[in-house]
Design a protein around this motif. Structure first.
Motif, PDB file in Angstrom:
ATOM      1  N   ARG A 225       0.879  -1.206   0.090  1.00  8.64           N
ATOM      2  CA  ARG A 225      -0.049  -0.174   0.021  1.00  8.64           C
ATOM      3  C   ARG A 225       0.836   1.382  -0.115  1.00  8.64           C
ATOM      4  O   ARG A 225       0.589   2.355  -0.777  1.00  8.64           O
ATOM      5  N   LEU A 226       1.856   1.284   0.807  1.00  5.44           N
ATOM      6  CA  LEU A 226       2.847   2.449   0.821  1.00  5.44           C
ATOM      7  C   LEU A 226       3.506   2.667  -0.712  1.00  5.44           C
ATOM      8  O   LEU A 226       3.492   3.782  -1.108  1.00  5.44           O
ATOM      9  N   LYS A 227       3.885   1.432  -1.092  1.00 10.17           N
ATOM     10  CA  LYS A 227       4.591   1.722  -2.671  1.00 10.17           C
ATOM     11  C   LYS A 227       3.684   1.994  -3.410  1.00 10.17           C
ATOM     12  O   LYS A 227       4.013   2.834  -4.270  1.00 10.17           O
ATOM     13  N   SER A 228       2.369   1.741  -3.386  1.00  6.72           N
ATOM     14  CA  SER A 228       1.459   1.974  -4.470  1.00  6.72           C
ATOM     15  C   SER A 228       1.035   3.433  -4.581  1.00  6.72           C
ATOM     16  O   SER A 228       0.635   4.091  -5.488  1.00  6.72           O
ATOM     17  N   ALA A 229       1.329   4.010  -3.202  1.00  5.71           N
ATOM     18  CA  ALA A 229       1.142   5.550  -3.168  1.00  5.71           C
ATOM     19  C   ALA A 229       2.326   6.403  -3.365  1.00  5.71           C
ATOM     20  O   ALA A 229       2.403   7.779  -3.253  1.00  5.71           O
ATOM     21  N   GLY A 230       3.332   5.827  -3.975  1.00  8.45           N
ATOM     22  CA  GLY A 230       4.669   6.512  -4.067  1.00  8.45           C
ATOM     23  C   GLY A 230       5.685   6.474  -3.292  1.00  8.45           C
ATOM     24  O   GLY A 230       6.770   6.915  -3.366  1.00  8.45           O
ATOM     25  N   PHE A 231       5.495   5.934  -2.232  1.00  5.89           N
ATOM     26  CA  PHE A 231       6.558   5.746  -0.828  1.00  5.89           C
ATOM     27  C   PHE A 231       7.576   5.155  -1.130  1.00  5.89           C
ATOM     28  O   PHE A 231       7.440   3.989  -1.825  1.00  5.89           O
ATOM     29  N   LEU A 232       8.761   5.143  -0.740  1.00  7.10           N
ATOM     30  CA  LEU A 232       9.777   4.388  -0.589  1.00  7.10           C
ATOM     31  C   LEU A 232      10.052   3.821   0.713  1.00  7.10           C
ATOM     32  O   LEU A 232      10.291   4.622   1.503  1.00  7.10           O
ATOM     33  N   VAL A 233       9.912   2.479   0.966  1.00 13.49           N
ATOM     34  CA  VAL A 233       9.890   1.905   2.283  1.00 13.49           C
ATOM     35  C   VAL A 233      11.582   1.799   2.877  1.00 13.49           C
ATOM     36  O   VAL A 233      12.186   1.131   2.093  1.00 13.49           O
ATOM     37  N   ASP A 234      11.724   2.324   3.845  1.00 14.24           N
ATOM     38  CA  ASP A 234      13.084   2.080   4.468  1.00 14.24           C
ATOM     39  C   ASP A 234      13.332   1.160   5.361  1.00 14.24           C
ATOM     40  O   ASP A 234      14.051   0.298   5.324  1.00 14.24           O
ATOM     41  N   THR A 235      12.133   0.735   6.197  1.00 19.95           N
ATOM     42  CA  THR A 235      12.196  -0.300   7.027  1.00 19.95           C
ATOM     43  C   THR A 235      10.713  -0.576   7.245  1.00 19.95           C
ATOM     44  O   THR A 235       9.959   0.298   7.726  1.00 19.95           O
ATOM     45  N   ILE A 236      10.448  -1.933   7.454  1.00 21.21           N
ATOM     46  CA  ILE A 236       9.089  -2.323   8.070  1.00 21.21           C
ATOM     47  C   ILE A 236       9.187  -3.664   8.637  1.00 21.21           C
ATOM     48  O   ILE A 236       9.616  -4.826   7.991  1.00 21.21           O
ATOM     49  N   GLN A 237       8.314  -3.930   9.743  1.00 25.41           N
ATOM     50  CA  GLN A 237       8.533  -5.334  10.514  1.00 25.41           C
ATOM     51  C   GLN A 237       7.386  -5.410  11.467  1.00 25.41           C
ATOM     52  O   GLN A 237       6.786  -4.393  11.999  1.00 25.41           O
ATOM     53  N   LEU A 238       7.266  -6.590  11.776  1.00 27.20           N
ATOM     54  CA  LEU A 238       6.340  -7.109  12.829  1.00 27.20           C
ATOM     55  C   LEU A 238       7.099  -7.350  13.999  1.00 27.20           C
ATOM     56  O   LEU A 238       8.095  -7.798  13.973  1.00 27.20           O
ATOM     57  N   ILE A 239       6.644  -6.962  15.094  1.00 26.23           N
ATOM     58  CA  ILE A 239       7.162  -7.218  16.447  1.00 26.23           C
ATOM     59  C   ILE A 239       6.334  -7.764  17.268  1.00 26.23           C
ATOM     60  O   ILE A 239       5.137  -6.942  17.796  1.00 26.23           O
ATOM     61  N   ASP A 240       6.535  -8.938  17.940  1.00 25.14           N
ATOM     62  CA  ASP A 240       5.768  -9.357  19.017  1.00 25.14           C
ATOM     63  C   ASP A 240       5.962  -8.841  20.302  1.00 25.14           C
ATOM     64  O   ASP A 240       7.079  -8.614  20.710  1.00 25.14           O
ATOM     65  N   ARG A 241       5.032  -8.106  20.924  1.00 31.60           N
ATOM     66  CA  ARG A 241       5.157  -7.564  22.098  1.00 31.60           C
ATOM     67  C   ARG A 241       4.126  -7.776  23.140  1.00 31.60           C
ATOM     68  O   ARG A 241       3.286  -6.864  23.449  1.00 31.60           O
ATOM     69  N   PRO A 242       4.073  -8.952  23.769  1.00 31.88           N
ATOM     70  CA  PRO A 242       3.094  -9.134  24.975  1.00 31.88           C
ATOM     71  C   PRO A 242       3.329  -7.925  25.855  1.00 31.88           C
ATOM     72  O   PRO A 242       4.538  -7.734  26.080  1.00 31.88           O
ATOM     73  N   THR A 243       2.348  -7.280  26.212  1.00 32.86           N
ATOM     74  CA  THR A 243       2.166  -6.044  27.254  1.00 32.86           C
ATOM     75  C   THR A 243       1.577  -6.255  28.496  1.00 32.86           C
ATOM     76  O   THR A 243       0.543  -6.486  28.466  1.00 32.86           O
ATOM     77  N   GLU A 244       2.150  -5.875  29.618  1.00 35.65           N
ATOM     78  CA  GLU A 244       1.675  -6.115  30.664  1.00 35.65           C
ATOM     79  C   GLU A 244       0.412  -4.938  30.992  1.00 35.65           C
ATOM     80  O   GLU A 244       0.688  -3.859  30.482  1.00 35.65           O
ATOM     81  N   LEU A 245      -0.508  -5.220  31.383  1.00 34.18           N
ATOM     82  CA  LEU A 245      -1.784  -4.283  31.825  1.00 34.18           C
ATOM     83  C   LEU A 245      -1.695  -3.723  33.129  1.00 34.18           C
ATOM     84  O   LEU A 245      -0.993  -4.593  33.831  1.00 34.18           O
ATOM     85  N   PRO A 246      -2.162  -2.380  33.286  1.00 38.50           N
ATOM     86  CA  PRO A 246      -2.087  -1.877  34.628  1.00 38.50           C
ATOM     87  C   PRO A 246      -2.859  -2.432  35.591  1.00 38.50           C
ATOM     88  O   PRO A 246      -2.794  -2.159  36.695  1.00 38.50           O
ATOM     89  N   GLY A 247      -3.802  -3.107  35.123  1.00 33.54           N
ATOM     90  CA  GLY A 247      -4.796  -4.024  36.062  1.00 33.54           C
ATOM     91  C   GLY A 247      -5.359  -5.214  35.296  1.00 33.54           C
ATOM     92  O   GLY A 247      -5.064  -5.788  34.505  1.00 33.54           O
ATOM     93  N   ASP A 248      -6.788  -5.269  35.572  1.00 33.08           N
ATOM     94  CA  ASP A 248      -7.598  -6.552  35.026  1.00 33.08           C
ATOM     95  C   ASP A 248      -7.941  -6.214  33.692  1.00 33.08           C
ATOM     96  O   ASP A 248      -7.788  -4.977  33.007  1.00 33.08           O
ATOM     97  N   VAL A 249      -7.791  -7.294  32.817  1.00 34.04           N
ATOM     98  CA  VAL A 249      -8.214  -7.141  31.589  1.00 34.04           C
ATOM     99  C   VAL A 249      -9.585  -6.343  31.331  1.00 34.04           C
ATOM    100  O   VAL A 249      -9.708  -6.020  30.081  1.00 34.04           O
ATOM    101  N   THR A 250     -10.395  -6.240  32.240  1.00 37.72           N
ATOM    102  CA  THR A 250     -11.710  -5.792  31.972  1.00 37.72           C
ATOM    103  C   THR A 250     -11.834  -4.275  31.682  1.00 37.72           C
ATOM    104  O   THR A 250     -12.341  -3.579  31.162  1.00 37.72           O
ATOM    105  N   GLY A 251     -10.538  -3.567  32.496  1.00 46.25           N
ATOM    106  CA  GLY A 251     -10.067  -2.276  31.984  1.00 46.25           C
ATOM    107  C   GLY A 251      -9.869  -2.008  30.424  1.00 46.25           C
ATOM    108  O   GLY A 251     -10.091  -1.115  30.019  1.00 46.25           O
ATOM    109  N   TRP A 252      -8.973  -2.794  29.908  1.00 49.64           N
ATOM    110  CA  TRP A 252      -8.784  -2.862  28.611  1.00 49.64           C
ATOM    111  C   TRP A 252      -9.828  -2.960  27.523  1.00 49.64           C
ATOM    112  O   TRP A 252     -10.046  -2.151  26.657  1.00 49.64           O
ATOM    113  N   LEU A 253     -10.791  -3.861  28.137  1.00 55.80           N
ATOM    114  CA  LEU A 253     -11.773  -4.102  27.206  1.00 55.80           C
ATOM    115  C   LEU A 253     -12.883  -2.864  27.461  1.00 55.80           C
ATOM    116  O   LEU A 253     -13.363  -2.484  26.247  1.00 55.80           O
TER     117      LEU A 253
END
Length: 257
Positions: free
Chosen positions: A174-202
Motif C-alpha cells: 500500500r505504501l509503495k502504491s502511493a509512491g513511498f519508498l519503504v526504508d524499514t517495516i517489520q512485525l514486532i511481537d510485544r506481549p504487554t503487561e496491563l495496569p490492571g484487570d483485562v476488563t479495564g482494557w476491554l
C-alpha cells in the motif's frame, strides 16, 4: 484515533490514561526511528491526548496534532498543543510537513489507502512517514474471545471488528502504491503487561463489541470474555497482559514527486 464507520469508538481521556497509559511509553522507540530534527515541522497523526506530541515538540520546530476524538483533542489542547479534530482518513491541511508521525492509531483507520494518500498530500518532497500500529495477529486472543462471546449470543461477532491489522507485505504494498519508498517495516511481537484487570482494557478499547448489546447485558458479556482469556493472558502471579503484535515502519517520498 477513530473507529470503524459502522461501529465508532468513543474516547475518554481519563479512562485512557488509567487503562492505556503504557501506549505512549511504548511509543518512544518510534520517536527515535523518526529522528525529528530541530528545523522540522511534523504532523502527529492520531495524536490522542498529546502525551507523545509533547515529546515531539521538544525535538523539532513545530508540531501539529490531529485526532478524530474531540475529547482527546481537548486533552491535547489543555497541554498547550496545536491540536485539531480531524479524521485521519480525510486529512485536510494547508501546510506541508517534513514528516508525519503516528503511534498506536493507524489500526483504528480502516481505510488505509485514504490515510496513506492523505499523508502523501501533506508531505514535502522527500518527506517521511513513520509509525507503529497493530499488525497482523495483534490481540488475536482478545479479538477471538470478543467475537466468540457475541457469536454465542446470536451475533456475527466478526462484523463488529473495528480494527485494521495488516501484514508487512500488505502494508508495504500500500505504501509503495502511493509512491513511498519503504526504508524499514517489520512485525514486532510485544506481549504487554496491563495496569490492571483485562476488563479495564476491554472497557477502553472494545466499545464497538459492547455496543452490540443492551447496557444490561454487557457485564455478563465482559465476564464471559474474561473467563475465556484468563487461561491464556493471566499469569500465575495475577498479572494480565495483552497479546500485542505491532507493525513498525519508516518510509519516505522521493525528493521530486
Amino acid at each position: 484515533m477513530t473507529g470503524s464507520k459502522d461501529h465508532p469508538q468513543a474516547w475518554h481521556p481519563d479512562s485512557y490514561q488509567k487503562n492505556a497509559g503504557f501506549v505512549a511509553a511504548l511509543g518512544v522507540p518510534v520517536l527515535d526511528l523518526l529522528a525529528p530534527q530541530a528545523h522540522e515541522d511534523i504532523l502527529d497523526l492520531g495524536c490522542g491526548d498529546g502525551v507523545l506530541t509533547e515529546a515531539l515538540v521538544r525535538r523539532c520546530r513545530s508540531v501539529t496534532g490531529i485526532d478524530a476524538s474531540p475529547e482527546q483533542i481537548e486533552g491535547a489542547r489543555s497541554k498547550g498543543l496545536d491540536a485539531h479534530v480531524m479524521d485521519g482518513q480525510a486529512i485536510q491541511l494547508n501546510g506541508k510537513y517534513d514528516a508525519v508521525f503516528s503511534n498506536a492509531a493507524l489500526h483504528w483507520m480502516v481505510d488505509a489507502d485514504a490515510v496513506i494518500h492523505g499523508v502523501r498530500g501533506v508531505l514535502k518532497p522527500g518527506g517521511r512517514f513513520v509509525g507503529e500500529f497493530g499488525g497482523h495477529g495483534n490481540v488475536h486472543h482478545i479479538r477471538t474471545a470478543l467475537e466468540r462471546a457475541l457469536d454465542d449470543r446470536g451475533f456475527n461477532g466478526a462484523s463488529f471488528n473495528p480494527w485494521f491489522f495488516p501484514s508487512v507485505e500488505e502494508y508495504e504494498a500500500r505504501l509503495k502504491s502511493a509512491g513511498f519508498l519503504v526504508d524499514t517495516i517489520q512485525l514486532i511481537d510485544r506481549p504487554t503487561e496491563l495496569p490492571g484487570d483485562v476488563t479495564g482494557w476491554l472497557a477502553t478499547f472494545a466499545e464497538s463489541y459492547l455496543d452490540a448489546l443492551p447496557a444490561g447485558e454487557r457485564d455478563d458479556y465482559i465476564a464471559d470474555v474474561r473467563a475465556m482469556l484468563e487461561p491464556v493472558l493471566k499469569r500465575p502471579d495475577g498479572q494480565w497482559f495483552a497479546d500485542y503484535v505491532r507493525l513498525r515502519f519508516a518510509a519516505h517520498l522521493p525528493e521530486e514527486v
